[in-house]
Design a protein around this motif. Structure first.
Motif, PDB file in Angstrom:
ATOM      1  N   PHE A 119      40.993  28.436  38.996  1.00  0.00           N
ATOM      2  CA  PHE A 119      41.220  29.284  37.822  1.00  0.00           C
ATOM      3  C   PHE A 119      42.685  29.706  37.829  1.00  0.00           C
ATOM      4  O   PHE A 119      43.056  30.672  38.493  1.00  0.00           O
ATOM      5  N   GLY A 176      44.694  30.493  35.205  1.00  0.00           N
ATOM      6  CA  GLY A 176      45.199  31.308  34.107  1.00  0.00           C
ATOM      7  C   GLY A 176      45.292  32.791  34.441  1.00  0.00           C
ATOM      8  O   GLY A 176      45.803  33.576  33.649  1.00  0.00           O
ATOM      9  N   VAL A 177      44.785  33.186  35.622  1.00  0.00           N
ATOM     10  CA  VAL A 177      44.801  34.606  35.976  1.00  0.00           C
ATOM     11  C   VAL A 177      46.009  34.877  36.877  1.00  0.00           C
ATOM     12  O   VAL A 177      46.186  34.251  37.912  1.00  0.00           O
ATOM     13  N   VAL A 178      46.858  35.804  36.436  1.00  0.00           N
ATOM     14  CA  VAL A 178      48.129  36.059  37.113  1.00  0.00           C
ATOM     15  C   VAL A 178      47.996  37.151  38.177  1.00  0.00           C
ATOM     16  O   VAL A 178      48.689  37.133  39.180  1.00  0.00           O
ATOM     17  N   ASP A 179      47.126  38.112  37.923  1.00  0.00           N
ATOM     18  CA  ASP A 179      46.980  39.208  38.881  1.00  0.00           C
ATOM     19  C   ASP A 179      45.588  39.811  38.745  1.00  0.00           C
ATOM     20  O   ASP A 179      44.999  39.813  37.666  1.00  0.00           O
ATOM     21  N   VAL A 180      45.081  40.323  39.858  1.00  0.00           N
ATOM     22  CA  VAL A 180      43.785  41.008  39.863  1.00  0.00           C
ATOM     23  C   VAL A 180      43.966  42.332  40.596  1.00  0.00           C
ATOM     24  O   VAL A 180      44.594  42.379  41.652  1.00  0.00           O
TER      25      VAL A 180
END
Lengths: 83, 83
Positions: free
Chosen positions: B31, B33-37
């Motif tokens: 995945f 497309g996720v830059v930060d969580v």
């Protein structure tokens, strides 16, 4: 950058000892107006570029498979204002 | 019965190893497309009777002193639809 929030809470029929502990502490401290407390998790995901339906479907898949345990937890996905 | 939700998140300048671990796992699983969580906590408080300004002030005090650590965490209180 769009931010997607995933809330993960124990299903209502599952006992929540963390929430019960918080509730007990509140009661002992004299906050008597609170009847029940449930504790869960909140994830904030920063998504790159535009939030296309594909990306949102990805986030739903992430929430279902990685961020929550569907046997005992419910999740909710919602889009927050762009940061 | 009114439900008040308290979201507790680490302040932006505080390192979030849980969120970083989730982000790393997402990346390894493809995945991209996720830059930060960021990971935080969500509390759902069921309040007895009507949600008066006094009760809401109580909940804010609870959030500040019991549910969050103001040194490293921010909290947000919001009222959800009546259950």
């Amino acid at each position: 950058m769009p931010r997607v929030v995933v809330d993960v809470m124990l299903k209502p029929e599952i006992l929540d000892p963390q929430g019960k502990a918080v509730h007990g502490a509140l009661f002992r401290l004299g906050f008597e107006g609170v009847v029940d407390v449930r504790q869960g998790k909140r994830f904030e995901l920063e998504v790159e570029g535009e939030l296309t339906p594909d990306r949102l479907a990805d986030v739903r898949r992430i929430a279902e498979t990685l961020l929550s345990n569907p046997v005992i937890e419910d999740f909710a996905v919602r889009v927050e204002a762009e940061a």
